[in-house]
Design an enzyme around this catalytic site. Structure first.
Site, PDB file in Angstrom:
ATOM      1  N   GLY A  12       0.775  -1.237   0.000  1.00  0.00           N
ATOM      2  CA  GLY A  12       0.000   0.000   0.000  1.00  0.00           C
ATOM      3  C   GLY A  12       0.807   1.289   0.000  1.00  0.00           C
ATOM      4  N   ASN A  14       1.672   3.081  -2.640  1.00  0.00           N
ATOM      5  CA  ASN A  14       1.016   4.034  -3.558  1.00  0.00           C
ATOM      6  C   ASN A  14      -0.265   4.578  -2.928  1.00  0.00           C
ATOM      7  OD1 ASN A  14       2.341   4.447  -6.298  1.00  0.00           O
ATOM      8  ND2 ASN A  14       2.568   2.239  -5.984  1.00  0.00           N
ATOM      9  N   MET A  86      -3.823  -6.883  -6.907  1.00  0.00           N
ATOM     10  CA  MET A  86      -3.242  -7.988  -7.665  1.00  0.00           C
ATOM     11  C   MET A  86      -4.295  -8.955  -8.210  1.00  0.00           C
ATOM     12  SD  MET A  86      -0.180  -7.080  -7.644  1.00  0.00           S
ATOM     13  CE  MET A  86       0.711  -8.482  -8.277  1.00  0.00           C
ATOM     14  N   ILE A  88      -6.901  -9.600 -11.697  1.00  0.00           N
ATOM     15  CA  ILE A  88      -7.353  -9.155 -13.011  1.00  0.00           C
ATOM     16  C   ILE A  88      -8.868  -9.014 -12.937  1.00  0.00           C
ATOM     17  CG2 ILE A  88      -7.556  -9.840 -15.440  1.00  0.00           C
ATOM     18  CD1 ILE A  88      -4.798 -11.133 -15.125  1.00  0.00           C
ATOM     19  N   LEU A  89      -9.352  -7.859 -13.332  1.00  0.00           N
ATOM     20  CA  LEU A  89     -10.793  -7.597 -13.251  1.00  0.00           C
ATOM     21  C   LEU A  89     -11.485  -8.098 -14.513  1.00  0.00           C
ATOM     22  CD1 LEU A  89     -10.336  -4.023 -11.796  1.00  0.00           C
ATOM     23  CD2 LEU A  89     -11.461  -5.921 -10.596  1.00  0.00           C
ATOM     24  N   HIS A 105       1.304   1.172 -13.117  1.00  0.00           N
ATOM     25  CA  HIS A 105       2.061  -0.011 -13.523  1.00  0.00           C
ATOM     26  C   HIS A 105       3.551   0.316 -13.523  1.00  0.00           C
ATOM     27  CE1 HIS A 105       2.843  -3.817 -15.469  1.00  0.00           C
ATOM     28  NE2 HIS A 105       3.660  -3.175 -16.287  1.00  0.00           N
ATOM     29  N   THR A 137      -8.457  -0.783 -19.328  1.00  0.00           N
ATOM     30  CA  THR A 137      -9.324  -1.317 -20.384  1.00  0.00           C
ATOM     31  C   THR A 137      -9.295  -2.845 -20.255  1.00  0.00           C
ATOM     32  OG1 THR A 137      -7.462  -1.361 -21.900  1.00  0.00           O
ATOM     33  CG2 THR A 137      -8.867   0.588 -22.006  1.00  0.00           C
ATOM     34  N   ASP A 141      -3.030  -3.977 -18.562  1.00  0.00           N
ATOM     35  CA  ASP A 141      -1.888  -3.053 -18.676  1.00  0.00           C
ATOM     36  C   ASP A 141      -1.808  -2.399 -20.058  1.00  0.00           C
ATOM     37  OD1 ASP A 141      -1.169  -3.690 -16.074  1.00  0.00           O
ATOM     38  OD2 ASP A 141       0.139  -5.312 -16.691  1.00  0.00           O
ATOM     39  N   GLN A 169       9.155   7.328  -8.097  1.00  0.00           N
ATOM     40  CA  GLN A 169       8.444   8.074  -9.146  1.00  0.00           C
ATOM     41  C   GLN A 169       6.960   7.738  -9.152  1.00  0.00           C
ATOM     42  OE1 GLN A 169       9.811  10.572 -10.603  1.00  0.00           O
ATOM     43  NE2 GLN A 169      11.664  10.050  -9.472  1.00  0.00           N
TER      44      GLN A 169
HETATM   45  C1  GRF Z   1       3.618  -1.026  -7.429  1.00  0.00           C
HETATM   46  O1  GRF Z   1       4.875  -1.216  -7.996  1.00  0.00           O
HETATM   47  C2  GRF Z   1       2.587  -0.768  -8.501  1.00  0.00           C
HETATM   48  O2  GRF Z   1       3.098  -0.110  -9.613  1.00  0.00           O
HETATM   49  C3  GRF Z   1       2.182  -2.164  -8.895  1.00  0.00           C
HETATM   50  O3  GRF Z   1       2.187  -2.896  -7.690  1.00  0.00           O
HETATM   51  C4  GRF Z   1       3.088  -2.292  -6.768  1.00  0.00           C
HETATM   52  C5  GRF Z   1       2.299  -2.007  -5.535  1.00  0.00           C
HETATM   53  O4  GRF Z   1       3.083  -1.468  -4.508  1.00  0.00           O
HETATM   54  N1  GRF Z   1       0.907  -2.152  -9.577  1.00  0.00           N
HETATM   55  P1  GRF Z   1       2.383  -0.753  -3.277  1.00  0.00           P
HETATM   56  O5  GRF Z   1       1.425  -1.771  -2.674  1.00  0.00           O
HETATM   57  O6  GRF Z   1       1.676   0.449  -3.771  1.00  0.00           O
HETATM   58  O7  GRF Z   1       3.498  -0.422  -2.337  1.00  0.00           O
END
Ligand code: GRF
Length: 212
Positions: A12, A14, A86, A88-89, A105, A137, A141, A169
């Protein structure tokens, strides 16, 4: 009243970047398919309402996504942000929330879709890597790109070092993309996203070097 729903499965980081960004939104909810997701604890500690819809109790993908869609009907999000979700929808779910479903991504899409991007980048000898925020979509990815950040790949990089460089980033561009969305500044035309009132260099590609 505007609402953001963040979907996570694990760490988590992000999600945390989004929560700390003071986004222009009234309500934020965090949903996970994994009851043990570390991000659920982080969000709860910050006073964010968390919901767990454990995928293991559903017989198949479609049943899970129906439950998820029911929850969305209740929460009525303006935007759903996948942040390390994690799963796929199903196409049904994706099409229902078309242009309201974003993902981050860890590669410069359309290069390196799928898993283990950092390892694959190193194996291919690629010199520039990065991350992408895009609309989701049905093709995994592969949706309209909102913003990308590029990082160098060094000769003796490890998976871990590269992942960390990219992740830094990710934490910049995801809040930026979500902010643009919530400000109503994202415009769509075919597969292209443009940003209203953005300067040339931050409208499509975010280059960390240009920001200094
Ligand atoms: C990130 O690298 C994101 O780009 C990918 O999964 C990872 C998740 O990391 N989709 P976090 O749970 O946000 O730390």
């Amino acid at each position: 009243m505007s609402t953001l729903v963040i979907l996570i499965s694990g760490r988590g980081s992000n999600m945390l970047a989004l929560l700390e960004a003071k986004l222009p939104v009234d309500n934020i909810f965090v949903i996970s398919n994994n009851p043990n997701a570390e991000g659920l604890k982080t969000a709860a500690k910050m006073g964010i309402q968390t919901i767990c819809i454990d995928h293991r109790i559903f017989p198949n993908r479609s049943a899970y996504d129906t439950a998820l869609a029911d929850e969305m009907d209740r929460l009525k999000p303006d935007l759903i942000a996948l942040a390390g979700f994690m799963r796929i929808l199903t196409d049904d779910f994706v099409l229902r929330y078309q242009y309201r479903l974003m993902n981050i991504h860890p590669s410069l899409l359309p290069a390196f879709p799928g898993l283990y991007t950092h390892r694959r980048v190193l194996k291919e000898g690629v010199k520039i890597h990065g991350c992408t925020v895009h609309f989701v979509t049905p093709t995994v990815d592969h949706g309209p790109i909102v913003i990308q950040a590029a990082v160098p790949v060094f000769a003796h990089d490890t998976d871990k070092a590269l992942a960390e460089r990219v992740l830094q980033q990710e934490h910049q561009i995801y809040p930026q993309a979500v902010r643009w969305f919530l400000q109503g500044r994202l415009n769509f035309s075919d597969n292209m996203v443009t940003i209203s009132d953005a300067t040339t260099h931050n409208s499509v590609i975010y280059s960390p070097e240009l920001q200094k």
